[in-house]
Each structure stands twice: as C-alpha cells, then as structure tokens.
Design a protein around this motif. Structure first.
Motif, PDB file in Angstrom:
ATOM      1  N   GLN A 135     -14.161 -64.624 -19.039  1.00  0.00           N
ATOM      2  CA  GLN A 135     -14.572 -64.728 -17.637  1.00  0.00           C
ATOM      3  C   GLN A 135     -15.766 -65.679 -17.589  1.00  0.00           C
ATOM      4  N   ILE A 174     -10.328 -66.701  -9.668  1.00  0.00           N
ATOM      5  CA  ILE A 174     -11.002 -65.551  -9.057  1.00  0.00           C
ATOM      6  C   ILE A 174      -9.970 -64.521  -8.579  1.00  0.00           C
ATOM      7  N   ARG A 195     -10.327 -56.258 -11.495  1.00  0.00           N
ATOM      8  CA  ARG A 195     -11.765 -56.349 -11.788  1.00  0.00           C
ATOM      9  C   ARG A 195     -12.467 -56.977 -10.589  1.00  0.00           C
ATOM     10  N   ALA A 196     -13.598 -56.354 -10.189  1.00  0.00           N
ATOM     11  CA  ALA A 196     -14.327 -56.883  -9.027  1.00  0.00           C
ATOM     12  C   ALA A 196     -14.932 -58.239  -9.376  1.00  0.00           C
ATOM     13  N   THR A 197     -14.422 -59.284  -8.735  1.00  0.00           N
ATOM     14  CA  THR A 197     -14.868 -60.653  -9.001  1.00  0.00           C
ATOM     15  C   THR A 197     -14.981 -61.392  -7.677  1.00  0.00           C
ATOM     16  N   THR A 237     -12.479 -63.522  -3.053  1.00  0.00           N
ATOM     17  CA  THR A 237     -12.714 -62.237  -3.710  1.00  0.00           C
ATOM     18  C   THR A 237     -11.423 -61.685  -4.315  1.00  0.00           C
ATOM     19  N   SER A 238     -11.571 -60.928  -5.383  1.00  0.00           N
ATOM     20  CA  SER A 238     -10.409 -60.241  -5.968  1.00  0.00           C
ATOM     21  C   SER A 238     -10.154 -58.962  -5.156  1.00  0.00           C
ATOM     22  N   PHE A 291     -12.724 -56.339  -5.822  1.00  0.00           N
ATOM     23  CA  PHE A 291     -14.017 -56.616  -5.187  1.00  0.00           C
ATOM     24  C   PHE A 291     -14.008 -56.138  -3.741  1.00  0.00           C
ATOM     25  N   VAL A 298     -24.227 -57.403 -11.586  1.00  0.00           N
ATOM     26  CA  VAL A 298     -23.251 -58.480 -11.425  1.00  0.00           C
ATOM     27  C   VAL A 298     -23.642 -59.629 -12.351  1.00  0.00           C
ATOM     28  N   MET A 339     -19.291 -67.992  -9.771  1.00  0.00           N
ATOM     29  CA  MET A 339     -18.502 -66.759  -9.858  1.00  0.00           C
ATOM     30  C   MET A 339     -19.398 -65.611 -10.280  1.00  0.00           C
ATOM     31  N   TRP A 375     -19.123 -61.262 -11.385  1.00  0.00           N
ATOM     32  CA  TRP A 375     -18.186 -60.185 -11.734  1.00  0.00           C
ATOM     33  C   TRP A 375     -18.943 -59.006 -12.323  1.00  0.00           C
TER      34      TRP A 375
END
Ligand SMILES: [Zn+2]
Length: 298
Positions: free
Chosen positions: A170, A194, A201-203, A230-231, A234, A279, A293, A295
């Motif tokens: 990442q 992303i 995964r929150a990214t 955003t993922s 996230f 983060v 980015m 995460w």
C-alpha cells in the motif's frame, strides 16, 4: 461514478470485458486499443473545432428536441461541446470519434469509453432510439457512468488489476509501478488503486492542489480539492469524513517540496464510534497535482 451503475449492469459489463480479453487471447497489459478496435471492427476518427468534417456523418442522425439539425457540422460541434462530450459513437457505422483538442493524455480513456458504448448492447439501442444523441439528462448520466465503468474495467483488465495491486504494498510507489505496467494515466491508476486494491480496508485518495504552493493545480471552487476517492470500508467506517477534513490533514502533513514524495507519516481520524484511528499517509506531487493516499495500517 460507480454508484450510478447498477449491480446487474456491472456484472454484465464485466462479462463483456471478459469476452473481449478472451477473444484477444488474454494479452498481457498494457491493453493495445488498436487490437480491440480490430476485434470489434471499429473505426476511429478525430474531429476538432478546425476540422468538423468528420462530424458531418452525424448531421442527418442527430435530433435535438425532436428536430433534426441542419446538416452543418459546426452546429453539431456546438451540441457536442454543450453536452460536455469528448467523444462520440456512431453505432450503425461502427465508428468512434474523438475530440483531438482534448489533451492527448486523455485520449486513451475517451477511446475506451467510446469503445464501451459499442460493446454494451443496450447502449446501441439507446443511441439509436428516438432521441438518438441522448438528451434525457438522467438517462444520459447513467449511460455515461456505465461507459466510464466499462472503460476502467477494460483498461485495467477486469479483475486482474485488483489482484496485481494486492501483490503490491500500500504505497504511492506501487501506483507508479502499476501505471507503467498498465499504461494508463497516473490519475486513473491512482483511482483504481484506492477503490479496488482492497475494498475491505479503509483507504482514501485525495487529488488536490498543493496547499503550500498556490500555482499547482488550483481547484476552480477554491477548495483545493479535485477528487476525493474512498474504498467501501472507508465509507462504512468514516461516513462523516469529508474531503475538506482530509485536505486539512494534508495541509498539516505536506512539505514545501513541489516534486516527488511530499507527504508521509501518520495522522488521526475519528471513526463512527468516536474512536481515534491512526491513518498512514503517502503522497506525491508530479508538479501538476498532489495525489495523497491514506489508510488504516493493519
Ligand atoms: Zn459517452
């Protein structure tokens, strides 16, 4: 843009992309769009405000508000510009048209977008329907979102990009590696990285100006933000977090440097349960824009 594309449509488009890649003999990235055009028997043409000739082929097909346009290509150009289209697709002649005045970097995406209109069967029906050049804004938006979705799936080889991205760390460096491998723009590679590397995964990804260098990529609305990506995870964990908040985070962490790695380290976001979450940040400035980015480290 993905929200506009229904789950069934996503699945159907995935199947169509899968068939194209299979018919091409499963090539390695980057995708050669010339091969795709040959497979689908498509012709590519360019137009511009100084060369509207190619648009004449459209003249007798386009109706605006039920009326046919005069056979004047410059009128069509006006319609096309108004609709903010950078390309066109003429189903019965199997031709795609690209606005050559758009920066060349974007041609690959536009071409894949127009190619998608050609292989999604319900787009042809739609474009050939009564309104021909789509003028129902709601409908138009959906069709355009589907074409962008298909362009992304095609240029990034369906599910392959996400698998490749998972094999990479990442980091922004991985985005650059994958950009070289797939031959697509940094922005579109960043975007896919992303959203698709690990939706669980929150990214987030922020495409912005440089908060310490006013001449890099100023945003028209003055916010500094161009895109906030955003993922799925996230959005679930941080439903309240806005681009403005992330931009403030960027401001706290960015160096004065205008080229190369400009953001690193950690910051904090509050999740929906009110808990502090660390983060990790990694950001890069290519002198035109800043791509950051963030995460949750595992
Ligand atoms: Zn389109």
């Amino acid at each position: 843009m993905r929200e506009l594309v229904g789950i069934h449509e996503q699945k159907d488009i995935d199947k169509l992309v899968e068939k194209i890649l299979r018919d091409l003999g499963r090539p390695e990235p980057p995708l050669d769009l010339k091969m795709v055009r040959e497979l689908l028997r498509l012709d590519r043409k360019y137009y511009s405000s100084t060369d509207v000739g190619p648009l004449a082929e459209f003249a007798h097909r386009i109706k605006v508000a039920g009326k046919r346009l005069a056979e004047d290509p410059s009128v069509i150009l006006e319609v096309v510009k108004k609709a903010k289209l950078s390309g066109l697709w003429l189903p019965d002649d199997r031709k795609i048209f690209i606005d050559s005045e758009v920066p060349e970097l974007k041609h690959r995406w536009i071409e894949a977008h127009e190619i998608t209109h050609s292989y999604v069967p319900w787009h042809a029906e739609f474009l050939l329907g009564d309104t021909e050049l789509t003028l129902n804004p709601a409908c138009h938006e959906t069709i355009e979102a589907e074409a962008n979705f298909g362009a992304g799936r095609l240029l990034f080889f369906g599910p392959q990009f996400s698998l490749d991205a998972k094999d990479c760390s990442q980091s922004f460096k991985s985005v650059q590696t994958l950009k070289a491998r797939y031959g697509n723009t940094l922005t579109s590679t960043f975007w896919r990285f992303i959203e698709d590397r690990d939706p669980g995964r929150a990214t987030f990804g922020l495409i912005s100006d440089h908060p310490r260098s006013s001449e890099i990529n100023p945003a028209p609305d003055g916010s500094g933000v161009h895109h906030f990506i955003t993922s799925i995870a996230f959005r679930q964990l941080f439903p309240h977090v806005t681009a403005v908040e992330i931009y403030a985070m960027l401001k706290r962490n960015i160096s004065r440097s205008r080229r190369g790695p400009v953001v690193s380290g950690n910051d904090v976001l509050i999740d929906l349960r009110g808990e502090k979450r660390i983060v990790a940040l990694d950001g890069f400035c290519n002198t035109h824009q800043v791509l950051t980015m963030g995460w949750l480290p595992p």
